[in-house]
Design an enzyme around this catalytic site. Structure first.
Site, PDB file in Angstrom:
ATOM      1  N   ILE A 255       0.905  -1.158   0.000  1.00  0.00           N
ATOM      2  CA  ILE A 255       0.000   0.000   0.000  1.00  0.00           C
ATOM      3  C   ILE A 255       0.939   1.202   0.000  1.00  0.00           C
ATOM      4  CG2 ILE A 255      -1.789   1.248   1.249  1.00  0.00           C
ATOM      5  CD1 ILE A 255      -2.637  -1.490   2.417  1.00  0.00           C
ATOM      6  N   PRO A 256       1.104   1.862  -1.145  1.00  0.00           N
ATOM      7  CA  PRO A 256       2.217   2.789  -1.359  1.00  0.00           C
ATOM      8  C   PRO A 256       2.081   4.153  -0.683  1.00  0.00           C
ATOM      9  CG  PRO A 256       0.835   2.729  -3.297  1.00  0.00           C
ATOM     10  CD  PRO A 256       0.281   1.705  -2.348  1.00  0.00           C
ATOM     11  N   CYS A 257       2.228   4.177   0.625  1.00  0.00           N
ATOM     12  CA  CYS A 257       2.166   5.449   1.349  1.00  0.00           C
ATOM     13  C   CYS A 257       3.369   6.331   1.041  1.00  0.00           C
ATOM     14  CB  CYS A 257       1.996   5.230   2.848  1.00  0.00           C
ATOM     15  SG  CYS A 257       3.228   4.173   3.582  1.00  0.00           S
ATOM     16  N   HIS A 258       4.423   5.756   0.453  1.00  0.00           N
ATOM     17  CA  HIS A 258       5.573   6.582   0.054  1.00  0.00           C
ATOM     18  C   HIS A 258       5.202   7.539  -1.080  1.00  0.00           C
ATOM     19  CE1 HIS A 258       5.824   3.102  -2.676  1.00  0.00           C
ATOM     20  NE2 HIS A 258       6.431   3.925  -3.534  1.00  0.00           N
TER      21      HIS A 258
END
Length: 182
Positions: free
Chosen positions: A141-144
């Site tokens: 889950i690409p929170c970056h």
């Protein structure tokens, strides 16, 4: 009692650790969070978050092998999204935030405010940041890909240096020009 499996493995970022249930990946520990990837740390995470579970090392578990392969492909710039099953256990608000994060295209970013606006809660950027900070499945889950509205990086559980590396990796894999953030 639920049985969970875990493994750690080397990656281009450093050691990573995964925990999975029979439904999918539950947790990914990034190397720069505290530079520990021990089995004891995984057991502590389970005791805090899933107290009625039993954790065992099983690097050959199918779900762990699949996730490990996909993560390594991603970190080598060969994969732009993940198909491994996830077992996301979170609040309804966090789930809504994570759904928006999963829709952010590879090598793109949104601000915390833009994510909040997509949720129909334009004043909830701080709550979006908190949900990102609680994300147990960073990279999957690409929170970056969520940054501050002023052009800075914002925060990241793996540290800002790692966030910078991940964003640069994605842009390079697409052949996009470098973007200065934070």
């Amino acid at each position: 009692m639920e049985t969970l499996v875990t493994t750690s493995f080397a990656s281009p970022l450093g050691p990573l650790r995964l925990i999975a249930s029979d439904r999918g990946i539950l947790w990914l520990r990034l190397p720069h969070q505290n530079n520990r990837q021990s089995l004891d740390e995984a057991k502590s995470w389970c005791a805090k978050n899933l107290p009625d579970s039993l954790l065992r090392q099983d690097p050959q578990a199918d779900c762990l092998s699949e996730a490990r392969g996909q993560l390594l492909e991603f970190l080598q710039g060969e994969r732009t999204n993940f198909s491994t099953p996830l077992d996301l256990r979170c609040t309804p608000f966090q789930r809504a935030v994570y759904e928006v994060l999963e829709s952010i295209p590879y090598a793109s970013v949104l601000s915390y405010g833009q994510v909040a606006a997509k949720l129909g809660k334009p004043h909830a950027s701080r709550a979006v940041g908190n949900a990102c900070g609680a994300n147990p499945l960073a990279l999957f889950i690409p929170c970056h890909r969520v940054v501050a509205s002023g052009g800075g990086l914002g925060g990241f559980t793996g540290g800002l240096s790692l966030k910078r590396k991940l964003l640069a990796l994605e842009r390079k894999a697409l052949g996009a020009p470098a973007q200065h953030l934070g």
